[in-house]
Scaffold this motif. Structure first.
Motif, PDB file in Angstrom:
ATOM      1  N   ARG A  97       0.823  -1.217   0.000  1.00  0.00           N
ATOM      2  CA  ARG A  97       0.000   0.000   0.000  1.00  0.00           C
ATOM      3  C   ARG A  97       0.852   1.260   0.000  1.00  0.00           C
ATOM      4  NH1 ARG A  97      -0.376   2.189   5.219  1.00  0.00           N
ATOM      5  NH2 ARG A  97       0.335   0.763   6.830  1.00  0.00           N
ATOM      6  N   LEU A  98       1.997   1.219   0.645  1.00  0.00           N
ATOM      7  CA  LEU A  98       2.866   2.389   0.704  1.00  0.00           C
ATOM      8  C   LEU A  98       3.513   2.662  -0.652  1.00  0.00           C
ATOM      9  CD1 LEU A  98       4.451   1.560   4.150  1.00  0.00           C
ATOM     10  CD2 LEU A  98       2.710   3.301   3.664  1.00  0.00           C
ATOM     11  N   VAL A  99       3.959   1.608  -1.308  1.00  0.00           N
ATOM     12  CA  VAL A  99       4.571   1.758  -2.623  1.00  0.00           C
ATOM     13  C   VAL A  99       3.507   2.161  -3.643  1.00  0.00           C
ATOM     14  CG1 VAL A  99       5.950   0.621  -4.410  1.00  0.00           C
ATOM     15  CG2 VAL A  99       6.344   0.070  -1.994  1.00  0.00           C
ATOM     16  N   ASN A 156      10.401   1.541  -3.723  1.00  0.00           N
ATOM     17  CA  ASN A 156      10.569   0.958  -2.393  1.00  0.00           C
ATOM     18  C   ASN A 156      11.489   1.804  -1.528  1.00  0.00           C
ATOM     19  OD1 ASN A 156       8.889  -1.288  -2.596  1.00  0.00           O
ATOM     20  ND2 ASN A 156      10.475  -2.572  -3.460  1.00  0.00           N
ATOM     21  N   ALA A 157      12.574   2.303  -2.113  1.00  0.00           N
ATOM     22  CA  ALA A 157      13.509   3.135  -1.353  1.00  0.00           C
ATOM     23  C   ALA A 157      12.864   4.455  -0.934  1.00  0.00           C
ATOM     24  CB  ALA A 157      14.767   3.388  -2.181  1.00  0.00           C
ATOM     25  N   ARG A 158      12.041   5.007  -1.805  1.00  0.00           N
ATOM     26  CA  ARG A 158      11.412   6.299  -1.507  1.00  0.00           C
ATOM     27  C   ARG A 158      10.398   6.216  -0.357  1.00  0.00           C
ATOM     28  NH1 ARG A 158      12.659  10.455  -4.978  1.00  0.00           N
ATOM     29  NH2 ARG A 158      13.844   9.774  -6.768  1.00  0.00           N
ATOM     30  N   PRO A 165       9.859   0.321   9.007  1.00  0.00           N
ATOM     31  CA  PRO A 165       9.287   0.106  10.340  1.00  0.00           C
ATOM     32  C   PRO A 165       8.035  -0.780  10.318  1.00  0.00           C
ATOM     33  CG  PRO A 165       9.888   2.405  10.066  1.00  0.00           C
ATOM     34  CD  PRO A 165      10.053   1.755   8.720  1.00  0.00           C
ATOM     35  N   LEU A 166       7.220  -0.660   9.281  1.00  0.00           N
ATOM     36  CA  LEU A 166       6.035  -1.510   9.154  1.00  0.00           C
ATOM     37  C   LEU A 166       6.432  -2.987   9.053  1.00  0.00           C
ATOM     38  CD1 LEU A 166       2.790  -1.439   8.311  1.00  0.00           C
ATOM     39  CD2 LEU A 166       3.789  -2.035   6.123  1.00  0.00           C
ATOM     40  N   LEU A 167       7.435  -3.278   8.236  1.00  0.00           N
ATOM     41  CA  LEU A 167       7.873  -4.665   8.055  1.00  0.00           C
ATOM     42  C   LEU A 167       8.543  -5.209   9.312  1.00  0.00           C
ATOM     43  CD1 LEU A 167       9.142  -4.439   4.383  1.00  0.00           C
ATOM     44  CD2 LEU A 167       6.952  -5.321   5.209  1.00  0.00           C
TER      45      LEU A 167
END
Length: 182
Positions: A97-99, A156-158, A165-167
């Motif tokens: 969701r973040l990516v 992913n890096a961005r 922290p989520l992972l």
């Protein structure tokens, strides 16, 4: 009736089996999910392992549409008639969701429900404790490997400041359920 894990394995093999590293990663994630199945309710174990086999099918050229593999894999599974839950687990694995939000695909991903369960945690943990070549690693090592392979400008890096922290929090929950963390 053939268990979903075997149907999922066969589909994954047909889509990503020709790429050695992708296949080693996929098979190792499925094996890791099978190990982590003790952390989810018994009725959910088959779904977990099936989703693990299918989590990266969106990398297959014949499946890729948006270029974002979790979404592309889920959409392909949906077209094939896989259960909505499996589609959603694939769509949302490993902080997708973040990516997706960074890529402007958040609205497309939002059509797949966010589960936030022991099953989604175990799937993500299986993926994040298996490197790109199928070897067992720690979550910090997997994250470092991802940053190294994809580079600092990658999506992913961005979002790493949020996704990392989520992972790690997901890993902590799974390890607590497995009884491997105090």
């Amino acid at each position: 009736m053939t268990p979903a894990r075997y149907l999922a394995r066969d589909l994954a093999r047909s889509l990503v089996g020709g790429t050695a590293d992708r296949w080693r990663h996929t098979a190792a994630v499925a094996a890791r999910a099978d190990e982590l199945a003790v952390t989810v309710p018994a009725d959910d174990r088959e779904v977990l392992v099936a989703a693990a086999w299918l989590h990266d099918i969106g990398y297959a050229p014949e499946v890729a549409d948006t270029g974002f593999h979790p979404l592309d894999g889920a959409r392909h599974l949906e077209r094939l008639g896989w259960p909505p839950r499996v589609c959603a687990l694939v769509a949302r694995h490993s902080g997708a969701r973040l990516v997706a939000a960074h890529l402007g695909l958040g609205d497309r991903l939002d059509r797949y429900p966010r589960e936030g369960s022991a099953v989604s945690d175990a799937l993500t943990h299986a993926d994040q404790t298996t490197d790109s070549r199928g070897r067992r690693v720690t979550v910090p090592r997997r994250l470092a490997d991802m940053l190294e392979r994809h580079g600092p400008g990658s999506p992913n890096a961005r979002v790493h400041h949020l996704r990392g922290p989520l992972l790690l929090a997901t890993a902590d929950r799974v390890e607590r359920r497995a009884g491997t963390r105090s």
